[in-house]
Design a protein around this motif. Structure first.
Motif, PDB file in Angstrom:
ATOM      1  N   LEU A 117       7.250  -6.120  -0.424  1.00 44.21           N
ATOM      2  CA  LEU A 117       5.963  -5.882  -1.094  1.00 44.21           C
ATOM      3  C   LEU A 117       5.646  -7.007  -2.075  1.00 44.21           C
ATOM      4  O   LEU A 117       4.499  -7.418  -2.212  1.00 44.21           O
ATOM      5  CB  LEU A 117       5.980  -4.535  -1.825  1.00 44.21           C
ATOM      6  N   ARG A 118       6.691  -7.510  -2.757  1.00 46.04           N
ATOM      7  CA  ARG A 118       6.477  -8.643  -3.666  1.00 46.04           C
ATOM      8  C   ARG A 118       6.000  -9.858  -2.894  1.00 46.04           C
ATOM      9  O   ARG A 118       5.112 -10.569  -3.317  1.00 46.04           O
ATOM     10  CB  ARG A 118       7.782  -8.980  -4.405  1.00 46.04           C
ATOM     11  N   LEU A 119       6.632 -10.040  -1.731  1.00 45.05           N
ATOM     12  CA  LEU A 119       6.309 -11.200  -0.905  1.00 45.05           C
ATOM     13  C   LEU A 119       4.831 -11.235  -0.527  1.00 45.05           C
ATOM     14  O   LEU A 119       4.220 -12.295  -0.444  1.00 45.05           O
ATOM     15  CB  LEU A 119       7.171 -11.133   0.366  1.00 45.05           C
ATOM     16  N   VAL A 120       4.240 -10.064  -0.278  1.00 46.84           N
ATOM     17  CA  VAL A 120       2.824 -10.024   0.078  1.00 46.84           C
ATOM     18  C   VAL A 120       1.960  -9.657  -1.133  1.00 46.84           C
ATOM     19  O   VAL A 120       0.784  -9.365  -0.997  1.00 46.84           O
ATOM     20  CB  VAL A 120       2.550  -9.041   1.242  1.00 46.84           C
ATOM     21  N   ARG A 121       2.577  -9.651  -2.305  1.00 47.96           N
ATOM     22  CA  ARG A 121       1.897  -9.378  -3.582  1.00 47.96           C
ATOM     23  C   ARG A 121       1.132  -8.061  -3.559  1.00 47.96           C
ATOM     24  O   ARG A 121      -0.027  -7.995  -3.915  1.00 47.96           O
ATOM     25  CB  ARG A 121       0.956 -10.533  -3.935  1.00 47.96           C
ATOM     26  N   LEU A 122       1.801  -7.029  -3.090  1.00 47.97           N
ATOM     27  CA  LEU A 122       1.147  -5.722  -3.078  1.00 47.97           C
ATOM     28  C   LEU A 122       2.041  -4.649  -3.687  1.00 47.97           C
ATOM     29  O   LEU A 122       1.947  -3.478  -3.351  1.00 47.97           O
ATOM     30  CB  LEU A 122       0.781  -5.327  -1.646  1.00 47.97           C
ATOM     31  N   GLU A 123       2.931  -5.080  -4.641  1.00 49.51           N
ATOM     32  CA  GLU A 123       3.853  -4.100  -5.239  1.00 49.51           C
ATOM     33  C   GLU A 123       3.090  -2.943  -5.875  1.00 49.51           C
ATOM     34  O   GLU A 123       3.504  -1.803  -5.806  1.00 49.51           O
ATOM     35  CB  GLU A 123       4.711  -4.733  -6.337  1.00 49.51           C
ATOM     36  N   GLU A 124       1.964  -3.276  -6.513  1.00 53.47           N
ATOM     37  CA  GLU A 124       1.264  -2.216  -7.263  1.00 53.47           C
ATOM     38  C   GLU A 124       0.605  -1.206  -6.331  1.00 53.47           C
ATOM     39  O   GLU A 124       0.146  -0.167  -6.771  1.00 53.47           O
ATOM     40  CB  GLU A 124       0.252  -2.831  -8.250  1.00 53.47           C
ATOM     41  N   LEU A 133      -6.562   0.973   0.914  1.00 59.67           N
ATOM     42  CA  LEU A 133      -6.387  -0.475   0.989  1.00 59.67           C
ATOM     43  C   LEU A 133      -7.537  -1.124   1.757  1.00 59.67           C
ATOM     44  O   LEU A 133      -8.198  -0.488   2.567  1.00 59.67           O
ATOM     45  CB  LEU A 133      -5.074  -0.818   1.713  1.00 59.67           C
ATOM     46  N   SER A 134      -7.759  -2.415   1.487  1.00 59.80           N
ATOM     47  CA  SER A 134      -8.736  -3.182   2.269  1.00 59.80           C
ATOM     48  C   SER A 134      -8.092  -3.578   3.593  1.00 59.80           C
ATOM     49  O   SER A 134      -6.886  -3.472   3.769  1.00 59.80           O
ATOM     50  CB  SER A 134      -9.142  -4.426   1.496  1.00 59.80           C
ATOM     51  N   GLY A 135      -8.915  -4.061   4.523  1.00 60.65           N
ATOM     52  CA  GLY A 135      -8.406  -4.448   5.837  1.00 60.65           C
ATOM     53  C   GLY A 135      -7.306  -5.494   5.748  1.00 60.65           C
ATOM     54  O   GLY A 135      -6.262  -5.378   6.392  1.00 60.65           O
ATOM     55  N   GLY A 136      -7.523  -6.511   4.926  1.00 55.10           N
ATOM     56  CA  GLY A 136      -6.528  -7.575   4.788  1.00 55.10           C
ATOM     57  C   GLY A 136      -5.224  -7.046   4.216  1.00 55.10           C
ATOM     58  O   GLY A 136      -4.139  -7.415   4.665  1.00 55.10           O
ATOM     59  N   GLN A 137      -5.337  -6.142   3.241  1.00 56.95           N
ATOM     60  CA  GLN A 137      -4.125  -5.554   2.644  1.00 56.95           C
ATOM     61  C   GLN A 137      -3.392  -4.699   3.669  1.00 56.95           C
ATOM     62  O   GLN A 137      -2.167  -4.750   3.775  1.00 56.95           O
ATOM     63  CB  GLN A 137      -4.510  -4.703   1.430  1.00 56.95           C
ATOM     64  N   LYS A 138      -4.156  -3.922   4.448  1.00 57.64           N
ATOM     65  CA  LYS A 138      -3.533  -3.079   5.476  1.00 57.64           C
ATOM     66  C   LYS A 138      -2.745  -3.944   6.449  1.00 57.64           C
ATOM     67  O   LYS A 138      -1.627  -3.601   6.838  1.00 57.64           O
ATOM     68  CB  LYS A 138      -4.609  -2.320   6.262  1.00 57.64           C
ATOM     69  N   GLN A 139      -3.341  -5.063   6.859  1.00 59.38           N
ATOM     70  CA  GLN A 139      -2.661  -5.881   7.852  1.00 59.38           C
ATOM     71  C   GLN A 139      -1.409  -6.533   7.264  1.00 59.38           C
ATOM     72  O   GLN A 139      -0.422  -6.693   7.972  1.00 59.38           O
ATOM     73  CB  GLN A 139      -3.630  -6.921   8.432  1.00 59.38           C
ATOM     74  N   ARG A 140      -1.438  -6.873   5.982  1.00 57.76           N
ATOM     75  CA  ARG A 140      -0.226  -7.421   5.366  1.00 57.76           C
ATOM     76  C   ARG A 140       0.873  -6.358   5.321  1.00 57.76           C
ATOM     77  O   ARG A 140       2.041  -6.654   5.572  1.00 57.76           O
ATOM     78  CB  ARG A 140      -0.539  -7.941   3.953  1.00 57.76           C
ATOM     79  N   ILE A 141       0.480  -5.110   5.018  1.00 52.94           N
ATOM     80  CA  ILE A 141       1.460  -4.030   5.005  1.00 52.94           C
ATOM     81  C   ILE A 141       2.004  -3.809   6.420  1.00 52.94           C
ATOM     82  O   ILE A 141       3.208  -3.640   6.628  1.00 52.94           O
ATOM     83  CB  ILE A 141       0.838  -2.723   4.467  1.00 52.94           C
ATOM     84  N   ALA A 142       1.091  -3.837   7.414  1.00 59.16           N
ATOM     85  CA  ALA A 142       1.531  -3.636   8.798  1.00 59.16           C
ATOM     86  C   ALA A 142       2.554  -4.705   9.175  1.00 59.16           C
ATOM     87  O   ALA A 142       3.538  -4.435   9.865  1.00 59.16           O
ATOM     88  CB  ALA A 142       0.334  -3.680   9.741  1.00 59.16           C
ATOM     89  N   LEU A 143       2.329  -5.924   8.704  1.00 63.91           N
ATOM     90  CA  LEU A 143       3.241  -7.012   9.041  1.00 63.91           C
ATOM     91  C   LEU A 143       4.612  -6.823   8.386  1.00 63.91           C
ATOM     92  O   LEU A 143       5.645  -6.967   9.054  1.00 63.91           O
ATOM     93  CB  LEU A 143       2.630  -8.346   8.626  1.00 63.91           C
TER      94      LEU A 143
END
Lengths: 355, 274
Positions: A117-124, A133-143
């Motif tokens: 999560l830190r790596l994609v800067r979405l810890e919070e 989440l926004s589309g871009g955030q969702k796809q980062r989580i999916a990855l």
């Protein structure tokens, strides 16, 4: 781990999705499967993932034949176009899922999930639900969900297809950096040639369930193997030419010669010549006899190249020409003006030439 | 120029007024009358009427059988809904329409059929009764009939949810290494739980209200197979002061059913949040 497929064929009813396809993806490379919809690229990816079973042919991970092995035993990371996040689980639980089903101790899971999560800067966002989440955030989580169990292979099905242009461009570069860091053999499917060229080490162009060409982005772009590849990779002008004395001539009484090498087509045979927009030049005076007279119908100076559309009435052709901004300013073009267009390079795809 | 209304559809006042009148006349008024009659008794009389051993046995049977039957209906209903949505097989549409049959069938018919099937001479009873399974004129009979009547509610509430499930979520779970059971347990079931609870609630409510079929299959033996609604009817038939006792029992039944449904609704709302 390298991935190879050998003589894969897959039919859906009467539709042949894959027709005897063979392909090798070397270890650690990022390979793009590029093609229009219905070309079989997604089917190929799903067979490699174990989500579809081929009618014939085999799939190998390294040296192991895994054609009949179920998706769950293949240890692949898979990213869907529409994310396929588990709706009722938090972001944290989504990323942890692949580790939990493997009965990894909860403490290690926590470390790994927070690190990703830190790596994609979405810890919070860890305890938010995907719907927040926004589309871009969702796809980062999916990855990172796909990467969490440390897969040997990463497969991405049109991963940026549902995102807007700016986010797409960002995620593209980000995927490339990610790949350079993790070195997982990756295959991603796209219909966007720009995306494929920007991100991939190798590009595989597919059409009608077959591979048209594969190679590095440069090889494929500079030396398209077939008319389809030429046409599919960006804008191209298609000019009908007549062969006369080994030269490709434009028009019925034509004096304009297209600079392409012709070997295999019979005298007076007809063939298409392909010219990219940047391979056409515009001049205000007929510098050589080898030019087409035309009228500017549209100018689009917005962007890194100036796009000009020229109607060559003598030949009944609409030509797309790309000019550098400098050239555009020097010429001072305006819509409606008459100009002279010279082909600088061209390519023809002849039927197999045999002696 | 008329006023600009922020609502797309007009008629808020009219439709709300109509709804309130409708609910009042058809639901609240009869219920109020029932309670009002019971209130005419003093507390000791009330308790004496509603808390007899026979009445307690009847409540326990009514609620117990409804809850057990609704639980079984939930499992069977989920299974049937799953099969109807996920598999293609000849006769699927026929099966789909058959599910609605218990909605339309007069429950007395169901009661008759079931009591004949499972009685000692019946098609199934002749094999079951020697094994000690008495599925007619017993508590088991009540549960069986309530499952028959209740499972369509579960099927019809769960079916659309299964249809709307995202197949990619299941694929994602499998690709992440989940077994089929894990995929079902952690990915599918949480999405289905709210609709399962709704179906369960409807089946419980239907079970509590059921009368026609149970009268035929249960045998109506006091303390054993007598349900609360039947007790009310027998009190009414006795006439005289017994009529007030009947309404008192009805009031208890009403209060208990209402609280049970409130609890289930809360549970459902909670499960939707997660």
């Amino acid at each position: 781990m390298s991935i190879s497929v050998v003589n894969l064929t897959k039919r859906f009813g009467r539709f042949v999705a894959l027709n005897n396809v063979s392909l090798v993806c070397p270890t650690g490379q990022l390979v793009a499967l590029l093609g229009p919809s219905g070309s079989g690229k997604t089917t190929l990816l799903r067979i490699i993932a174990g989500l579809e079973v081929p009618d014939s042919g085999a799939v190998y991970y390294h040296d192991d034949e895994i054609t009949q092995r179920s998706a769950r035993d293949r240890n692949v990371g898979f990213v869907f176009q529409h994310y396929a996040l588990f709706r009722h689980m938090t972001v944290y639980d989504n990323v942890a899922f692949g580790l939990r089903v493997r009965k990894v101790p909860e403490r290690q899971i926590r470390e790994r999930v927070m690190e990703l999560l830190r790596l994609v800067r979405l810890e919070e966002k860890a305890y938010h639900y995907p719907s927040e989440l926004s589309g871009g955030q969702k796809q980062r989580i999916a990855l990172i969900r796909a990467l969490a169990p440390d897969p040997k292979v990463l497969l991405l099905d049109e991963p940026f297809g549902a995102l807007d242009a700016k986010v797409r461009a960002e995620l593209r570069q980000w995927l490339r950096r990610f790949h350079d860091e993790f070195h997982v053999t990756s295959i991603f499917v796209t219909h966007d040639q720009e995306e494929a060229f920007e991100v991939a080490d190798r590009v595989v162009v597919m059409n009608h369930g077959q591979i048209e060409q594969e190679g590095t982005p440069l090889e494929v772009f500079e030396h398209p193997a077939t008319a389809f590849v030429m046409d599919f990779l960006g804008n191209v002008n298609k000019l009908p030419v007549r062969v006369e004395g080994g030269r490709a001539l434009l028009g019925e009484t034509g004096t304009v010669e297209v600079p392409a090498k012709v070997f295999g087509t019979a005298e007076n045979g007809r063939i298409d010549a392909y010219i990219r927009p940047h391979e056409l030049d515009i001049a205000r005076t007929p510098d050589s006899s080898n030019c087409l007279t035309g009228k500017i119908v549209h100018l689009n100076p917005a962007g890194s190249v100036v796009k000009v559309r020229v109607l060559a009435e003598d030949f009944g052709l609409m030509l797309n020409v790309d000019l550098t901004p400098e050239r555009y300013r020097t010429l001072g073009l305006k819509p409606g003006e008459t100009v002279f267009v010279t082909p600088k390079a061209a390519k023809v795809f002849e039927p197999d030439y045999s002696i | 120029m008329g006023r600009i209304s922020p609502k797309v559809l007009p008629g808020y006042g009219l439709s709300l007024g109509f709804t309130l009148v409708y609910v009042s006349v058809l639901v609240l008024l009869p219920l109020g009358a029932c309670v009002a009659t019971a209130v005419g008794m003093d507390w000791a009389e009330f308790v004496a009427a509603v808390w007899t051993p026979r009445a307690r046995a009847a409540y326990a049977l009514s609620f117990g059988a409804s809850l057990i039957a609704a639980s079984i209906s939930t499992i069977i209903g989920l299974l049937i809904a799953w099969v109807l949505v996920r598999y293609q097989f000849p006769g699927r549409r026929l099966l789909d329409s058959l599910v609605d049959l218990p909605f339309a069938l007069p429950t007395a018919v169901a009661g008759l059929v079931f009591s004949h099937l499972y009685s000692a001479e019946g098609w199934l009873g002749q094999f079951l009764v020697p094994l000690g399974i008495e599925a007619a004129y017993s508590r088991l009979a009540i549960v069986i009939v309530l499952v028959f009547i209740g499972f369509p509610f579960v099927v019809r509430t769960v079916q659309p949810v299964i249809q709307s499930l995202d197949a990619e979520e299941e694929e994602a779970a499998a690709l992440l290494g989940a077994t089929r059971w894990q995929t079902f347990r952690y990915v599918l079931l949480p999405a289905l739980v709210p609709s399962l609870i709704t179906g369960f609630a409807l089946a419980v409510a239907r079970g509590l209200g059921e009368y026609g079929s149970i009268v035929f299959v249960s045998g109506n033996m006091p303390y054993k197979t007598e349900i609360a609604p039947f007790l009310i009817v027998s009190r009414l038939e006795e006439g005289g002061g017994r009529v007030v006792e009947a309404t008192a029992i009805a009031t208890v039944l009403l209060a208990a059913s209402l609280s049970l449904l409130v609890v289930i609704n809360r549970l459902e709302a909670w499960s939707r949040k997660g």
